[in-house]
Design an enzyme around this catalytic site. Structure first.
Site, PDB file in Angstrom:
ATOM      1  N   ASN A  55       5.667   4.655 -65.221  1.00 43.62           N
ATOM      2  CA  ASN A  55       4.362   4.450 -64.566  1.00 43.62           C
ATOM      3  C   ASN A  55       3.799   5.776 -64.074  1.00 43.62           C
ATOM      4  O   ASN A  55       3.700   6.700 -64.893  1.00 43.62           O
ATOM      5  CB  ASN A  55       4.354   3.287 -63.548  1.00 43.62           C
ATOM      6  CG  ASN A  55       5.350   3.312 -62.437  1.00 43.62           C
ATOM      7  OD1 ASN A  55       6.536   3.185 -62.676  1.00 43.62           O
ATOM      8  ND2 ASN A  55       4.905   3.460 -61.216  1.00 43.62           N
ATOM      9  N   ASP A  56       3.432   5.927 -62.846  1.00 49.10           N
ATOM     10  CA  ASP A  56       2.600   7.053 -62.376  1.00 49.10           C
ATOM     11  C   ASP A  56       3.031   8.449 -62.848  1.00 49.10           C
ATOM     12  O   ASP A  56       4.223   8.761 -62.843  1.00 49.10           O
ATOM     13  CB  ASP A  56       2.636   7.146 -60.844  1.00 49.10           C
ATOM     14  CG  ASP A  56       2.488   5.832 -60.146  1.00 49.10           C
ATOM     15  OD1 ASP A  56       2.304   4.812 -60.805  1.00 49.10           O
ATOM     16  OD2 ASP A  56       2.570   5.834 -58.914  1.00 49.10           O
ATOM     17  N   ARG A 186       3.479   6.112 -48.415  1.00 48.36           N
ATOM     18  CA  ARG A 186       4.051   6.775 -49.587  1.00 48.36           C
ATOM     19  C   ARG A 186       3.110   7.702 -50.354  1.00 48.36           C
ATOM     20  O   ARG A 186       1.954   7.858 -50.032  1.00 48.36           O
ATOM     21  CB  ARG A 186       4.584   5.733 -50.556  1.00 48.36           C
ATOM     22  CG  ARG A 186       3.568   4.714 -51.042  1.00 48.36           C
ATOM     23  CD  ARG A 186       4.255   3.776 -52.048  1.00 48.36           C
ATOM     24  NE  ARG A 186       3.357   2.745 -52.533  1.00 48.36           N
ATOM     25  CZ  ARG A 186       3.241   1.547 -52.000  1.00 48.36           C
ATOM     26  NH1 ARG A 186       3.951   1.221 -50.941  1.00 48.36           N
ATOM     27  NH2 ARG A 186       2.399   0.660 -52.504  1.00 48.36           N
ATOM     28  N   ASP A 187       3.670   8.251 -51.415  1.00 42.33           N
ATOM     29  CA  ASP A 187       2.965   9.036 -52.438  1.00 42.33           C
ATOM     30  C   ASP A 187       2.395  10.359 -51.904  1.00 42.33           C
ATOM     31  O   ASP A 187       1.189  10.635 -52.043  1.00 42.33           O
ATOM     32  CB  ASP A 187       1.862   8.193 -53.105  1.00 42.33           C
ATOM     33  CG  ASP A 187       2.384   6.867 -53.650  1.00 42.33           C
ATOM     34  OD1 ASP A 187       3.624   6.763 -53.851  1.00 42.33           O
ATOM     35  OD2 ASP A 187       1.589   5.940 -53.858  1.00 42.33           O
ATOM     36  N   GLU A 238      -2.910   3.728 -52.646  1.00 48.54           N
ATOM     37  CA  GLU A 238      -1.758   4.418 -53.237  1.00 48.54           C
ATOM     38  C   GLU A 238      -2.191   5.772 -53.802  1.00 48.54           C
ATOM     39  O   GLU A 238      -3.376   6.016 -54.048  1.00 48.54           O
ATOM     40  CB  GLU A 238      -1.150   3.569 -54.377  1.00 48.54           C
ATOM     41  CG  GLU A 238      -0.647   2.213 -53.904  1.00 48.54           C
ATOM     42  CD  GLU A 238       0.124   1.422 -54.962  1.00 48.54           C
ATOM     43  OE1 GLU A 238       1.165   0.858 -54.635  1.00 48.54           O
ATOM     44  OE2 GLU A 238      -0.326   1.363 -56.119  1.00 48.54           O
TER      45      GLU A 238
HETATM   46  C1  FRU Z   1       1.619   3.247 -57.910  1.00 45.33           C
HETATM   47  C2  FRU Z   1       2.946   3.015 -57.202  1.00 45.33           C
HETATM   48  C3  FRU Z   1       3.133   4.017 -56.097  1.00 45.33           C
HETATM   49  C4  FRU Z   1       4.627   4.072 -55.959  1.00 45.33           C
HETATM   50  C5  FRU Z   1       5.085   3.909 -57.392  1.00 45.33           C
HETATM   51  C6  FRU Z   1       6.377   3.183 -57.553  1.00 45.33           C
HETATM   52  O1  FRU Z   1       1.580   2.748 -59.187  1.00 45.33           O
HETATM   53  O2  FRU Z   1       2.999   1.691 -56.709  1.00 45.33           O
HETATM   54  O3  FRU Z   1       2.469   3.707 -54.901  1.00 45.33           O
HETATM   55  O4  FRU Z   1       5.080   5.265 -55.390  1.00 45.33           O
HETATM   56  O5  FRU Z   1       4.056   3.215 -58.065  1.00 45.33           O
HETATM   57  O6  FRU Z   1       6.835   3.224 -58.857  1.00 45.33           O
END
Ligand code: FRU
Length: 519
Positions: A55-56, A186-187, A238
């Site tokens: 993902n991210d 987070r993030d 996020e």
């Molecule tokens: C965004 C998210 C972030 C988190 C990550 C977890 O897509 O939900 O907020 O850090 O993915 O995989």
């Protein structure tokens, strides 16, 4: 003599057998090579992991000639699981080389999203003169804490690398920022703030962003908050990012804050909004009332920009998916891809600052020779172009016509429809009949819409990138952008161009190129 002849005969047979073996091996290797990255729906000029779940984008940073792309990665399955940071590098933002996993979960938790900086002045003490450390700042997600119903299971940690990202050491003092009871905390996106000679961390806390500063990347102090009552709040905030840009054609500089939100995007599920305003080293402020989106399509989420790129360029990469159906898309070996890297710029139209995103110039090196022509159609008329490679192509033209429909088709009656409608001031992306859509109800249940109120009166450009399972549309050089996944069962090989205006339609410099694969 007879014995010698027999001997030679056997040697020849043995040699032939050897040759056959080598050729067989070579053939196997060749097929292995041609099969690499050739699975159904596999993007050919976008980054995707070799296998398993992604993902991210994380830790985007440029250092010593290398663009690093870290990403949320689960190496054991094609659905989300205990998060690691996968890693790839590039020197041109187009071709990518896979690297070993950079960060593994540990006793403090999974490694969630975050950023990376080059600690040029060795403020952390991790590096040395002449060899600054790369420092990654990420969220620890403690699963046990979450399961136990606690609220403080997300904390921030750091790790450093002294060999330009190849190997990483986690800081023994982790976490560097604890949690006082915010469930979604987070993030971290960290940047160097020159005027205050400090590090600034932007973090999300459920429905708003928080700003922290530090002198050494280890001790952090809260300095401000933004957004509780501004912007879109249809879901959790996020992946923030804060950076400064010069307004095109002026000396003025403004700050941009981007915030991903899930759900609550204009076309459903996940999306990324932005705010333009000011940052004083402590907090961000903006008088922006309305919500604005960097991309109106359903599949550009959790994107952030590169730190440390020469000439202050702001390069953005997003995750080309949506939490509504990210786990259900019909690929088998891997899941999802990144958007093409895009350059951000800031443009003032009237009183409004618009954040523009447009593919980096190096991507154009992948274009092969193609079809070039000028297209003129009378009111209501239609033309068709066949091209074997619409599944891996760029389509581009300039026009003043604000009413047209483009239909990409295959012979399975599947179609992707892009429509510009000047009366309604809307651009439509219709993937409802584009191929596989039934794997999750939210994928194909609506036509996606993007308001296009400020299109220029004269010529503007339309550029479309198609790559097996994605389409990215850039109108007026990135003023209006839509990104979406599509899963056709056969390649689109026909494009219908319909003039839906009541005057002549003219597409100047109408070009179709096949795009070279990067793998
Ligand atoms: C965004 C998210 C972030 C988190 C990550 C977890 O897509 O939900 O907020 O850090 O993915 O995989």
């Amino acid at each position: 003599m007879k014995q010698l002849k027999i001997g030679l005969f056997f040697i020849l047979i043995a040699l032939q057998a050897c040759k056959n073996k080598v050729e067989e091996q070579k053939a196997i290797l060749d097929t292995a090579k041609t099969d690499y990255y050739m699975e159904p729906y596999r993007p050919q000029f976008h980054f995707s992991p070799e296998k398993m779940w992604m993902n991210d984008p994380n830790g985007l940073v440029y250092h010593q000639g290398v663009y690093h792309l870290f990403y949320q990665y689960y190496p054991d399955d094609i659905v989300w699981g205990p998060m690691h940071w996968g890693h790839a590098v590039s020197t041109d933002l187009v071709h990518w080389q896979h690297k070993p996993i950079a960060l593994y979960p540990d006793e403090l938790g999974f490694i969630f999203s975050g950023s990376a900086v080059v600690d040029e002045n060795n403020t952390s003490g991790f590096g040395s003169d002449g060899n600054p450390a790369l420092v990654a700042i990420f969220t620890y997600h403690d699963m046990k804490g979450e399961k136990a119903g606690r609220d403080d299971f997300q904390t921030q940690g750091i790790a450093y690398s002294l060999d330009n990202g190849d190997t990483w050491t986690k800081f023994e003092g982790n976490p560097v920022l604890g949690n006082e009871g915010i469930r979604d905390f987070r993030d971290p996106k960290v940047m160097w703030h020159e005027p205050s000679q400090s590090w600034v961390m932007t973090l999300v806390a459920g429905d708003h962003a928080k700003f922290y500063t530090s002198k050494n990347l280890k001790d952090w102090e809260l300095t401000g908050e933004f957004g509780k009552d501004q912007g879109a709040h249809g879901g959790v905030w996020e992946c923030p990012d804060l950076f400064q840009l010069q307004v095109e054609g002026t000396d003025e500089k403004k700050w941009a804050l981007i915030i991903s939100i899930n759900p609550g995007a204009p076309n459903g599920g996940s999306g990324t909004q932005y705010f333009i305003g000011d940052f004083d080293g402590k907090t961000f402020t903006s008088d922006q009332k309305e919500s604005r989106w960097i991309d109106w399509g359903t599949d550009n989420y959790a994107g952030i920009t590169y730190n440390n790129v020469p000439n202050d360029e702001r390069i953005f990469v997003g995750w080309m998916s949506n939490w509504d159906y990210a786990r259900d898309t019909p690929t088998e070996k891997w899941r999802s891809a990144m958007t093409v890297p895009r350059k951000f710029s800031l443009k003032k139209v009237g009183d409004t600052y618009g954040l523009i995103n447009y593919p980096v110039a190096s991507l154009e090196n992948l274009r092969e020779e193609g079809i070039k022509k000028t297209l003129r159609l009378k009111a209501g008329e239609k033309d068709s172009v066949t091209f074997d490679h619409f599944n891996q192509a760029e389509v581009e033209f300039t026009t003043v016509t604000k009413d047209f429909r483009l239909v990409f088709k295959n012979d399975k009656e599947e179609q992707l429809v892009l429509t510009l409608d000047s009366e309604r001031s809307i651009f439509y992306l219709d993937r409802t009949q584009s191929g596989e859509t039934g794997f999750q109800e939210n994928f194909g249940n609506r036509v996606q819409e993007m308001p296009i109120e400020h299109l220029p009166k004269d010529d503007f450009e339309v550029r479309i990138l198609l790559d097996h399972s994605s389409v990215e549309v850039f109108i007026d050089k990135g003023q209006y952008v839509m990104t979406a996944q599509v899963f056709p069962n056969k390649y689109y090989t026909l494009l219908d161009i319909e003039n839906t205006s009541d005057t002549i339609l003219e597409f100047k410099n109408f070009e179709i190129h096949r795009v070279k694969g990067i793998w």
